[in-house]
Design a protein around this motif. Structure first.
Motif, PDB file in Angstrom:
ATOM      1  N   MET A 102      -4.288   6.973   2.865  1.00 13.47           N
ATOM      2  CA  MET A 102      -3.807   5.343   2.964  1.00 13.47           C
ATOM      3  C   MET A 102      -3.733   5.045   4.460  1.00 13.47           C
ATOM      4  O   MET A 102      -3.394   4.007   4.806  1.00 13.47           O
ATOM      5  CB  MET A 102      -2.917   4.762   1.839  1.00 13.47           C
ATOM      6  N   ALA A 103      -3.693   6.170   5.343  1.00 12.11           N
ATOM      7  CA  ALA A 103      -3.194   5.848   6.768  1.00 12.11           C
ATOM      8  C   ALA A 103      -3.949   4.797   7.391  1.00 12.11           C
ATOM      9  O   ALA A 103      -3.195   4.153   8.326  1.00 12.11           O
ATOM     10  CB  ALA A 103      -3.151   7.186   7.598  1.00 12.11           C
ATOM     11  N   LYS A 104      -5.075   4.791   7.283  1.00 11.83           N
ATOM     12  CA  LYS A 104      -5.851   3.598   7.859  1.00 11.83           C
ATOM     13  C   LYS A 104      -5.980   2.053   7.157  1.00 11.83           C
ATOM     14  O   LYS A 104      -6.408   1.110   7.696  1.00 11.83           O
ATOM     15  CB  LYS A 104      -7.244   4.006   8.262  1.00 11.83           C
ATOM     16  N   ASP A 105      -5.230   1.983   6.067  1.00 11.89           N
ATOM     17  CA  ASP A 105      -5.194   0.964   5.506  1.00 11.89           C
ATOM     18  C   ASP A 105      -4.281  -0.081   5.873  1.00 11.89           C
ATOM     19  O   ASP A 105      -2.931   0.096   6.058  1.00 11.89           O
ATOM     20  CB  ASP A 105      -5.013   1.393   3.851  1.00 11.89           C
ATOM     21  N   GLU A 106      -4.647  -1.334   6.055  1.00 16.11           N
ATOM     22  CA  GLU A 106      -3.867  -2.253   6.538  1.00 16.11           C
ATOM     23  C   GLU A 106      -2.795  -3.066   5.911  1.00 16.11           C
ATOM     24  O   GLU A 106      -1.716  -3.540   6.258  1.00 16.11           O
ATOM     25  CB  GLU A 106      -4.838  -3.395   7.383  1.00 16.11           C
ATOM     26  N   HIS A 107      -2.805  -2.586   4.441  1.00 12.78           N
ATOM     27  CA  HIS A 107      -1.995  -3.103   3.427  1.00 12.78           C
ATOM     28  C   HIS A 107      -1.365  -2.191   2.905  1.00 12.78           C
ATOM     29  O   HIS A 107      -1.146  -2.075   1.540  1.00 12.78           O
ATOM     30  CB  HIS A 107      -2.681  -4.201   2.535  1.00 12.78           C
ATOM     31  N   ALA A 108      -1.368  -0.774   3.580  1.00 10.71           N
ATOM     32  CA  ALA A 108      -0.618   0.145   3.021  1.00 10.71           C
ATOM     33  C   ALA A 108       0.858   0.216   2.505  1.00 10.71           C
ATOM     34  O   ALA A 108       1.081   0.785   1.622  1.00 10.71           O
ATOM     35  CB  ALA A 108      -0.577   1.561   4.071  1.00 10.71           C
ATOM     36  N   ALA A 109       1.533  -1.036   3.219  1.00 16.59           N
ATOM     37  CA  ALA A 109       3.012  -1.077   3.078  1.00 16.59           C
ATOM     38  C   ALA A 109       3.076  -1.712   1.518  1.00 16.59           C
ATOM     39  O   ALA A 109       3.863  -1.282   0.613  1.00 16.59           O
ATOM     40  CB  ALA A 109       3.601  -1.888   3.618  1.00 16.59           C
ATOM     41  N   ARG A 110       2.184  -2.663   1.199  1.00 12.61           N
ATOM     42  CA  ARG A 110       2.041  -3.041  -0.249  1.00 12.61           C
ATOM     43  C   ARG A 110       1.715  -1.984  -1.075  1.00 12.61           C
ATOM     44  O   ARG A 110       2.088  -1.995  -2.116  1.00 12.61           O
ATOM     45  CB  ARG A 110       0.979  -4.256  -0.491  1.00 12.61           C
ATOM     46  N   TYR A 111       0.856  -1.148  -0.927  1.00 12.61           N
ATOM     47  CA  TYR A 111       0.578  -0.028  -1.729  1.00 12.61           C
ATOM     48  C   TYR A 111       1.838   0.826  -2.073  1.00 12.61           C
ATOM     49  O   TYR A 111       2.093   1.177  -3.012  1.00 12.61           O
ATOM     50  CB  TYR A 111      -0.425   0.737  -0.923  1.00 12.61           C
ATOM     51  N   TYR A 112       2.533   1.402  -0.977  1.00 13.91           N
ATOM     52  CA  TYR A 112       3.577   2.070  -1.300  1.00 13.91           C
ATOM     53  C   TYR A 112       4.789   1.297  -2.065  1.00 13.91           C
ATOM     54  O   TYR A 112       5.515   1.923  -2.828  1.00 13.91           O
ATOM     55  CB  TYR A 112       4.478   2.545   0.158  1.00 13.91           C
ATOM     56  N   ALA A 113       4.894   0.127  -1.887  1.00 16.52           N
ATOM     57  CA  ALA A 113       5.845  -0.755  -2.675  1.00 16.52           C
ATOM     58  C   ALA A 113       5.404  -0.598  -4.311  1.00 16.52           C
ATOM     59  O   ALA A 113       6.465  -0.491  -4.967  1.00 16.52           O
ATOM     60  CB  ALA A 113       5.917  -2.158  -2.182  1.00 16.52           C
ATOM     61  N   SER A 114       4.212  -0.907  -4.286  1.00 23.29           N
ATOM     62  CA  SER A 114       3.657  -0.808  -5.901  1.00 23.29           C
ATOM     63  C   SER A 114       3.865   0.487  -6.518  1.00 23.29           C
ATOM     64  O   SER A 114       3.936   0.779  -7.490  1.00 23.29           O
ATOM     65  CB  SER A 114       2.117  -1.409  -5.786  1.00 23.29           C
ATOM     66  N   LEU A 115       3.544   1.513  -5.466  1.00 19.79           N
ATOM     67  CA  LEU A 115       3.745   2.977  -5.948  1.00 19.79           C
ATOM     68  C   LEU A 115       5.053   3.129  -6.654  1.00 19.79           C
ATOM     69  O   LEU A 115       5.256   3.743  -7.620  1.00 19.79           O
ATOM     70  CB  LEU A 115       3.198   3.929  -4.915  1.00 19.79           C
ATOM     71  N   SER A 116       6.020   2.783  -5.742  1.00 14.65           N
ATOM     72  CA  SER A 116       7.596   2.933  -5.906  1.00 14.65           C
ATOM     73  C   SER A 116       7.938   2.226  -7.361  1.00 14.65           C
ATOM     74  O   SER A 116       8.576   2.687  -8.182  1.00 14.65           O
ATOM     75  CB  SER A 116       8.471   2.703  -5.003  1.00 14.65           C
ATOM     76  N   LEU A 117       7.292   0.967  -7.304  1.00  9.04           N
ATOM     77  CA  LEU A 117       7.511   0.065  -8.585  1.00  9.04           C
ATOM     78  C   LEU A 117       7.089   0.879  -9.844  1.00  9.04           C
ATOM     79  O   LEU A 117       7.490   0.847 -10.932  1.00  9.04           O
ATOM     80  CB  LEU A 117       6.801  -1.374  -8.368  1.00  9.04           C
ATOM     81  N   PHE A 118       6.051   1.320  -9.601  1.00 12.00           N
ATOM     82  CA  PHE A 118       5.138   2.202 -10.559  1.00 12.00           C
ATOM     83  C   PHE A 118       6.338   3.366 -11.187  1.00 12.00           C
ATOM     84  O   PHE A 118       6.330   3.548 -12.496  1.00 12.00           O
ATOM     85  CB  PHE A 118       3.696   2.807 -10.221  1.00 12.00           C
ATOM     86  N   LEU A 119       6.798   3.929 -10.055  1.00  6.35           N
ATOM     87  CA  LEU A 119       7.551   5.335 -10.499  1.00  6.35           C
ATOM     88  C   LEU A 119       8.842   4.665 -11.289  1.00  6.35           C
ATOM     89  O   LEU A 119       9.592   5.338 -12.228  1.00  6.35           O
ATOM     90  CB  LEU A 119       7.718   6.073  -9.364  1.00  6.35           C
ATOM     91  N   PHE A 120       9.392   3.728 -10.809  1.00  2.00           N
ATOM     92  CA  PHE A 120      10.662   2.943 -11.595  1.00  2.00           C
ATOM     93  C   PHE A 120      10.050   2.732 -12.870  1.00  2.00           C
ATOM     94  O   PHE A 120      11.078   2.932 -13.798  1.00  2.00           O
ATOM     95  CB  PHE A 120      10.847   1.735 -10.734  1.00  2.00           C
ATOM     96  N   SER A 121       9.183   2.025 -13.186  1.00  2.00           N
ATOM     97  CA  SER A 121       8.539   1.650 -14.702  1.00  2.00           C
ATOM     98  C   SER A 121       8.549   2.764 -15.454  1.00  2.00           C
ATOM     99  O   SER A 121       8.875   2.674 -16.537  1.00  2.00           O
ATOM    100  CB  SER A 121       7.380   0.675 -14.362  1.00  2.00           C
ATOM    101  N   MET A 122       7.671   3.939 -14.986  1.00  3.62           N
ATOM    102  CA  MET A 122       7.509   5.027 -15.845  1.00  3.62           C
ATOM    103  C   MET A 122       8.828   5.722 -16.121  1.00  3.62           C
ATOM    104  O   MET A 122       8.793   6.160 -17.140  1.00  3.62           O
ATOM    105  CB  MET A 122       6.452   5.931 -14.910  1.00  3.62           C
TER     106      MET A 122
END
Length: 610
Positions: A102-122
């Motif tokens: 995801m290094a070149k994704d311009e919205h990568a920060a949103r991706y990592y925020a959602s990823l952490s939210l996912f791990l919190f939920s699980m």
């Protein structure tokens, strides 16, 4: 009792909030490593808790109404903590892999925020000590999966896939919520550690409500674990970034349904669980799991998208687990063991596919690849090891140990389902070898794969770790330490083992004969490629019908209730009242005198004679 285990929830939550609020405008690398470090911290805490001799966590009282007491607490038994090893372990590897993908994704920060939210939920689902708390985090998993699947929401296909996953899970969750309420009616508690005690002296409630409660709870698994007929969202979920696919398919979302059913079994205890699961509800669960396994395996035969092949493979393996867990307590233990081994090798396959896609300029069609074993040798070796585990190659792979346990249970409980499972095992080998042969052997079929080279080190490290686990995680000594609900069950060279081995050989021989050296798909299977047309059938007979029904209902309400009664009716009533009052005010003095005199006569009568 202490607050330290709560860090498992607080760390990913704070990571998500920090990235959303403070790091969203920064370079993606900062958000990437912030998310990765938080997942590593959680993994270290879980390792520490698994080594602790005494476990406990402070529970917060939330609701107290008469005999209804709800807490927000953590269940830190062996099953939950070993499940957390899977969640945090794979979560860490996915985060590390994503730093490159995801290094070149311009919205990568949103991706990592959602990823952490996912791990919190699980984490909340796994550690919840009651059904209500589990349901809250269950819905948060639905939200975070929606955000991740639809990360590239500017693509219509990704946006539609996210909506589809979200809505189909809501259908299952409605039944799940009814099941939770029935648990209260049956047992008088929502807490897992109280279910067995509360039901011990209530045979009438178990007999009358046990099966229907189980069936409703299974609705939640029907959606989350993508079982027939709510299975169609999982293949479309491949529209999200490939690391998301690894996370969803390996350790988190789709595992939630299996884990929930097994947690229910554990909470009931062996005897009560056997009573409830050996009913029509348990049989229904087993047969729906078997149907999902067959349908998904057949669909995988005809797919050309590398991620969709793996997606249907996940569906099929989940069907195996559901089939086993529907057969009772022993089946639940076997299903959880297979969930554990499957998590490692399926994460390996998805991340391996991600490395291939990354180096092939995001090409996903396997018939536009070829010869990658020479160009990406380490990635190819890791992917082949994961494939061997998926095929359950005897003795040398983790998948063989867990699959054999499922087959043993199914053979003992239901001979029809056993032969269905053997058939699926042969199909699994066939479509997996088809994928390996087409992608790694021969020559490149397209410019996208002709200049492919080995994946970066940040991608290779997770692949190598997962490849090792795909080999050793099923070994009894390793599984005893890491696997949830593991009970040592060595492979025995009996009828079950021989049958599964023959199935593997049949699938392997067929795959080599049909696909070795082929430059294009030799089998034309349109029905399977379109996944039996379930999406079309749902569109025609459900979506459009519901749209027409709702449109017609809205038209009737609008014309006959809102327009005729509420709007026009009130207008006409006001006009009639005005017209009546207008008749009394014509400007004739004689009429006014007459009305005044009549009023005076009435008043005199009331005061004098009443």
């Amino acid at each position: 009792m202490n607050l330290n285990p709560w860090l498992l929830l607080l760390i990913p939550l704070l990571s998500s909030l920090t990235i959303w609020w403070l790091l969203s405008a920064t370079k993606s690398a900062v958000a990437a490593w912030f998310s990765t470090v938080s997942s590593v911290a959680c993994l270290l805490i879980v390792i520490g808790l698994n080594q602790a001799e005494e476990l406990g966590a402070y529970a917060f009282n939330w609701i107290e109404i008469d005999n209804l007491v709800l807490s927000i607490g953590l269940m830190l038994d062996s099953t939950a903590l070993k499940m957390m090893l899977i969640v945090t372990g794979i979560g860490t590897l996915v985060n590390l892999f994503s730093t490159i993908y995801m290094a070149k994704d311009e919205h990568a920060a949103r991706y990592y925020a959602s990823l952490s939210l996912f791990l919190f939920s699980m984490t909340g689902i796994v550690l919840a000590d009651n059904f209500i708390m589990m349901f809250i985090f269950w819905e948060l998993v639905g939200l975070s999966s929606y955000l991740l699947i639809g990360h590239w929401f500017t693509k219509d296909s990704a946006a539609n896939a996210a909506k589809k996953a979200f809505l189909m899970n809501r259908i299952g969750d409605f039944g799940f919520l009814i099941g939770i309420l029935l648990v209260w009616v049956m047992a008088g508690t929502f807490h897992f550690d109280q279910l067995a005690t509360m039901l011990q002296d209530k045979p009438a409630q178990i007999a009358s409500l046990g099966a229907i409660t189980l069936a409703c709870l299974f609705c939640g698994a029907l959606g989350k674990s993508a079982q027939f007929p709510l299975h169609t969202w999982l293949a479309d979920a491949m529209e999200g970034p490939t690391p998301v696919s690894a996370l969803i398919h390996a350790a988190t979302m789709v595992a939630a349904g299996i884990y929930m059913l097994f947690r229910f079994q554990l909470s009931l205890g062996h005897d009560i669980a056997e009573m409830i699961f050996h009913t029509w509800a348990g049989t229904m669960i087993a047969y729906l799991g078997a149907a999902t396994a067959v349908i998904a395996a057949l669909c995988a035969l005809a797919q050309s998208d590398i991620k969709k092949i793996l997606a249907y493979s996940t569906l099929s393996q989940l069907g195996y687990m559901v089939m086993a867990i529907g057969l009772g307590f022993k089946g639940g233990e076997a299903a959880m063991f297979h969930l554990y081994t499957h998590a490692w090798f399926k994460a390996l396959l998805f991340l391996g596919a991600g490395a291939i896609i990354y180096r092939c300029h995001h090409q996903q069609d396997i018939w536009k690849m070829g010869g990658l074993a020479k160009r990406m040798p380490i990635t190819a070796l890791c992917f082949i090891i994961g494939s061997a585990a998926l095929m359950a190659i005897p003795i040398v792979t983790s998948g063989s140990y867990s699959k054999e346990q499922i087959l043993e249970v199914v053979h003992h409980e239901n001979i029809i389902l056993f032969w269905v499972a053997i058939f699926v095992a042969s199909l699994t080998v066939f479509y997996t070898l088809r994928l390996v042969i087409v992608v790694f052997s021969g020559f490149s079929r397209n410019d996208d794969s002709s200049d492919a080279k080995e994946a970066p080190i940040a991608m290779l490290v997770p692949l190598i770790i997962l490849a090792v686990l795909a080999i050793i995680s099923g070994l009894p000594k390793i599984a005893k330490i890491l696997a949830p609900a593991y009970h040592e069950h060595p492979i025995v060279f009996n009828f079950v083992f021989i049958s599964s081995t023959i199935a593997i050989l049949i699938g392997a021989i067929a795959a080599f004969i049909i696909y070795k050296g082929k430059q294009r798909e030799p089998l034309y299977l349109p029905v399977l490629k379109k996944a039996f047309g379930f999406d079309f059938l749902y569109e025609v007979f459900l979506v459009r019908w519901i749209q027409r029904f709702m449109a017609g209902l809205c038209q009737v309400i609008d014309q006959f209730l809102i327009s005729a009664v509420i709007v026009n009716g009130l207008a006409r009533l006001t006009a009639y009242i005005g017209q009546g009052l207008r008749q009394m005010h014509r400007g004739q003095l004689a009429l006014y005198h007459l009305l005044l005199s009549a009023g005076m006569v009435v008043l005199i009568y009331l005061f004098v004679f009443a």
